[in-house]
Design a protein around this motif. Structure first.
Motif, mmCIF file in Angstrom:
data_model
loop_
_atom_site.group_PDB
_atom_site.id
_atom_site.type_symbol
_atom_site.label_atom_id
_atom_site.label_comp_id
_atom_site.label_asym_id
_atom_site.label_seq_id
_atom_site.Cartn_x
_atom_site.Cartn_y
_atom_site.Cartn_z
ATOM 1 N N HIS A 5 0.918 -1.022 -0.070
ATOM 2 C CA HIS A 5 0.021 -0.216 0.031
ATOM 3 C C HIS A 5 0.862 1.182 -0.077
ATOM 4 C CE1 HIS A 5 -2.442 -3.124 1.608
ATOM 5 N NE2 HIS A 5 -3.615 -2.473 0.990
ATOM 6 N N ILE A 8 -0.771 8.313 0.872
ATOM 7 C CA ILE A 8 -0.513 9.842 0.390
ATOM 8 C C ILE A 8 -1.380 10.782 1.438
ATOM 9 C CG2 ILE A 8 -1.377 11.456 -1.557
ATOM 10 C CD1 ILE A 8 -1.337 9.029 -3.514
ATOM 11 N N VAL A 17 -4.993 8.912 2.513
ATOM 12 C CA VAL A 17 -5.238 8.169 1.370
ATOM 13 C C VAL A 17 -4.545 6.877 1.045
ATOM 14 C CG1 VAL A 17 -6.276 8.049 -0.991
ATOM 15 C CG2 VAL A 17 -6.879 9.900 0.192
ATOM 16 N N ASP A 19 -3.383 4.517 -1.794
ATOM 17 C CA ASP A 19 -3.412 4.665 -3.276
ATOM 18 C C ASP A 19 -2.994 3.205 -3.825
ATOM 19 O OD1 ASP A 19 -3.156 4.985 -5.782
ATOM 20 O OD2 ASP A 19 -1.732 6.371 -5.774
ATOM 21 N N GLU A 20 -3.804 2.575 -4.404
ATOM 22 C CA GLU A 20 -3.547 1.185 -4.986
ATOM 23 C C GLU A 20 -3.718 1.102 -6.291
ATOM 24 O OE1 GLU A 20 -6.285 -1.303 -2.595
ATOM 25 O OE2 GLU A 20 -5.028 -1.636 -1.232
ATOM 26 N N HIS A 23 -7.459 2.099 -7.932
ATOM 27 C CA HIS A 23 -8.455 2.772 -6.753
ATOM 28 C C HIS A 23 -7.755 3.310 -5.713
ATOM 29 C CE1 HIS A 23 -8.331 -1.103 -4.879
ATOM 30 N NE2 HIS A 23 -8.929 -0.593 -3.725
ATOM 31 N N SER A 24 -8.507 4.065 -5.079
ATOM 32 C CA SER A 24 -7.975 4.772 -3.662
ATOM 33 C C SER A 24 -9.078 4.762 -2.634
ATOM 34 C CB SER A 24 -7.330 6.238 -3.859
ATOM 35 O OG SER A 24 -8.523 7.137 -4.454
ATOM 36 N N GLU A 26 -9.788 6.692 1.379
ATOM 37 C CA GLU A 26 -9.476 7.286 2.384
ATOM 38 C C GLU A 26 -9.692 6.415 3.682
ATOM 39 O OE1 GLU A 26 -10.943 11.578 4.749
ATOM 40 O OE2 GLU A 26 -11.555 11.094 2.681
#
Length: 377
Positions: A5, A8, A17, A19-20, A23-24, A26
Motif C-alpha cells: 500500500h 498519500i 489516502v 493509493d492502490e 483505486h484509492s 480514504e
C-alpha cells in the motif's frame, strides 16, 4: 517483505489516502486515532493500549495533517490528541500478515526434497529452523529426518514447533495394527485422504506422525493439498463447491467410552471467505438433510472432491522410514496410507497434535530476533 500500500497525505482537507493504483480509499480518522503510538497511549513492552479505544467518539474528525518528511506526518484530532505518525508503521498495519509466508497451493509435481529437513539441525541452526517453518507455512507440510526413535521423542519435536494438544487419545497416540483399536488407523487397511478428528471442536490444527519402525513394503504415506484440489473443484462445479462451503454436515466419533459430535462445513474458510482447508472424512460424516436435488448436487461435489484428492496429479506417496517425521496442517493437507501386510514385519508410528498458531509464533519470534519484524502478529 515490501508493503503493498502507498499512503498519500492531503493537508487540505486533511486526510490520508491509500493509493492502490486502480483505486484509492480514504482512511477513517477513527482507524488512525486507534493506531496511536504515543507513550501515554500505548505501553511500550506489551504494545497494549493504555486507553479504551472503544470509547472514542464515533464523530471524531481529523483536524489537520501536516507532512514533516517523506515518512512522517503530524495528525491532530477533534478530541485534542496530536501526534507524529510514521507512515511506514501505518502501512505495516495495513499489511499486518505480510511478514508471514503466504500459502502456495501445490500438486504432485512439487519437488518434495524442498520439504525435507534434518531434525538435529533445526535445534542448532536458527536460520535453518526458520527455513523449515517457512516451508511449512507455504506448503502445509514438512518431513523431518533423523528424529531419534526413542518413545515420546515426538513430544520434543512438537514442543519445538508449537504446543502439543491433548485429546481423548492422550498427549500422543500409537499407530500399529491391533484388532481391538478404537479407530481404523489401528488396522493394516488402506486409509483414504482425510482430516483427523473433524468431530472435535476445535479440530486439531496440526498433526505429527513419527515412524519408529517400518519393516513393510506397504503402508506408504499419502498427502494431497486441498487448496489446489479446491481450485479444480470450483472450476468444474461452482454450484457444488458453494454448497460444500455453506452447508454444515455432522461428524461423529464413537468408542466404548466416548461420543463426540459436531456440525461444520466440509470446506473451511477464513473470515474473508477464502478456503483454508477442508473437513473431510468419509468414515465419519453424514449427508445433511436437503432437498433431493440439493442432496444429489452435494453428493456429486463431495464425490468429486474425493476423486481429486486421490488423483495422481494431486497426491504424493512416499514411505516413512524409521526416524522420519511428517508434520502437516490437518485441514489443509489431507493424509492417508496404503495398506500393508503385517506378515512382512512390524510398522509402528506415533502421532500427536499441535495447535495451529505454534509455527507462526515460532516464525515471528525468529523474525523479531533478527530485527526484521516490528511486532508479533
Amino acid at each position: 517483505m515490501p508493503n503493498r500500500h502507498a499512503l498519500i497525505v492531503h493537508e487540505q482537507p486533511p486526510s490520508i489516502v491509500i493509493d492502490e493504483g486502480d483505486h484509492s480509499q480514504e482512511i477513517s480518522p477513527l482507524w488512525l486515532r486507534e493506531r496511536t503510538r504515543a507513550p501515554d497511549q500505548l505501553e511500550s513492552m506489551t504494545q497494549q493500549r493504555l486507553f479504551d479505544s472503544h470509547a472514542i467518539d464515533s464523530a471524531l474528525t481529523l483536524e489537520s495533517a501536516v507532512l514533516v518528511d517523506e515518512h512522517h506526518v503530524v495528525l491532530a484530532f477533534s478530541d485534542g490528541h496530536k501526534e507524529t505518525y510514521d507512515l511506514r508503521v501505518l502501512a505495516d498495519e495495513l499489511d499486518d500478515n505480510s511478514h508471514f509466508p503466504c500459502a502456495e497451493p501445490w500438486d504432485a509435481s512439487l519437488n518434495q526434497d524442498r520439504l525435507r529437513f534434518d531434525w538435529p539441525r533445526t535445534l542448532d541452526d536458527p536460520a535453518y529452523f526458520q527455513a523449515s517453518l517457512d516451508a511449512y507455512l507455504r506448503y502445509g507440510y514438512i518431513i523431518l529426518q533423523g528424529v531419534p526413535t526413542d518413545p515420546e521423542q515426538i513430544l520434543q519435536v512438537g514442543s519445538h514447533f508449537g504446543y502439543v494438544k491433548e485429546t481423548n487419545f492422550g498427549r500422543y497416540f500409537e499407530v500399529y495394527s491391533r484388532p481391538t483399536g478404537n479407530d481404523l488407523a489401528y488396522r493394516s487397511v488402506a486409509l483414504g485422504p482425510h482430516t483427523d478428528n473433524p468431530y472435535r471442536s476445535p479440530v486439531p490444527g496440526i498433526q505429527l506422525l513419527h515412524c519408529l519402525v517400518n519393516e513393510t513394503t506397504g503402508g506408504l504415506s499419502t498427502l494431497a493439498d486441498s487448496l489446489k484440489v479446491l481450485e479444480q473443484l470450483r472450476a468444474e462445479n461452482p454450484e457444488g463447491y458453494a454448497l460444500l462451503k455453506r452447508t454444515p454436515v455432522r461428524f461423529r466419533f464413537i468408542d466404548a467410552g466416548t461420543e463426540l459430535v459436531t456440525h461444520r462445513t466440509m470446506i473451511q474458510t477464513n473470515d474473508d471467505g477464502h478456503p483454508t482447508g477442508v473437513h473431510y472424512s468419509p468414515r465419519l460424516d453424514a449427508l445433511p438433510l436437503l432437498s433431493d436435488a440439493q442432496t444429489r448436487l452435494f453428493h456429486r461435489a463431495r464425490q468429486r472432491l474425493g476423486e481429486l484428492l486421490t488423483d495422481p496429479a494431486y497426491e504424493v506417496r512416499f514411505p516413512l522410514a524409521a526416524g522420519d517425521l511428517m508434520m502437516f496442517d490437518n485441514s489443509r493437507v489431507l493424509h492417508g496410507r496404503t495398506s500393508y501386510n503385517t506378515d512382512e514385519g512390524h510398522r509402528h508410528v506415533q502421532g500427536c497434535y499441535l495447535d495451529t498458531d505454534g509455527p507462526r509464533e515460532r516464525f515471528a519470534s525468529l523474525m523479531k530476533q533478527q530485527g526484521l519484524m516490528g511486532k508479533v502478529a
